[in-house]
Each structure stands twice: as C-alpha cells, then as structure tokens.
Design an enzyme around this catalytic site. Sequence first.
Site, short mmCIF file in Angstrom:
data_model
loop_
_atom_site.label_atom_id
_atom_site.label_comp_id
_atom_site.label_asym_id
_atom_site.label_seq_id
_atom_site.Cartn_x
_atom_site.Cartn_y
_atom_site.Cartn_z
CB CYS A 135 -0.96 0.01 1.18
SG CYS A 135 -0.19 0.26 2.79
CB CYS A 155 14.07 2.67 13.37
SG CYS A 155 13.62 3.58 14.84
#
Length: 169
Positions: A135, A155
């Site tokens: 997406c 991260c």
Amino acid sequence: MTISRRFLLLGGSAAAGLAAIAAAMRPMSPPAAAAEGSFEFTLTDAEWQARLSPEAYDVLRHEGTERPFTSPLNDEKRAGTFACAGCDLPLFASQTKYDSGTGWPSFYDHLPGAIGTSEDTSLFMVRTEVHCARCGGHQGHVFEDGPAPTGLRYCINGVSLKFVPEPAA
C-alpha cells in the site's frame, strides 16, 4: 548551576522554532506519490482517514513519526507477525524483533517482498525510508547500525503496525 529565566525562555523558544521548521519541511503528500511505482492496495484519502486512527493516518499516509516509547508493540515479545496497519500485509517476523533502545519497535530483517525503500532528505539529512510494498504506507526508516546477521535496524513506528500472534498449539 542556576538556570536563569532568560536562559529557560531562550532555550524553549529555540526548541519550538526547530520543531516548527521540522514540521514545515515534512512532506504532506501520501507516500504513494513519493514512492516510485503504483501499489496493489490503494484507497482514496477519505477512505484512508476512515480506515485508520488519526495517529496511524499521519504516519502511514503523511510520513509522520510517533513519539518514542509510546507504542505498546515496543514491549511485544510473543511469537507472531507484525503486519502493516494499513493493508494487513505481513512485514516482520517476531523472531527478527529486538530492543534497540531507541523507543520504536526495531527489527533486523523483514519478510521477503514486504518492504520498499526510498530516499528521505527531510530534516537536513539523507535517510532510507521504509514503506509497505502493498500500500506504500510509511513504516519508518532503516539504518546500518543493527545486530547480526544483517547489521540493519528497521526502526518502525508502532502505529503503522498491527501484531498478529501465532495461534496457540
């Protein structure tokens, strides 16, 4: 050492000014416009807003960042999979999660074909942005200071993920 009122006011003003500059420089277009190519899962902006919490919408669609140490997924230690909060694509296996001490869920590897990357030049530096391959939702950044075997640290914003535990045996 005594902190004067002037020092405190000047320091606070400087911090507020830097925060305003950083916010103004943050891209405000969805990652799908920034990342190259088209994505398999697409929604209109109104559909994204209806589907996601305001925090997840800001991170996934406008490359925001959640505050460190605020995600419950930071302490998630069960076996399972971390999937994109936008489209449910599995992104990270729990076996690759580790505590980086940064305040965000961190992983040393991703599932095959789940992640895309692009160059992020915001905040006066060059970083590698990580987005969902299905997406285009912004997940976070990848750095080259992680543990073996990859040496990478993905991260990731906790609000851009949902945890799916392994079924009980």
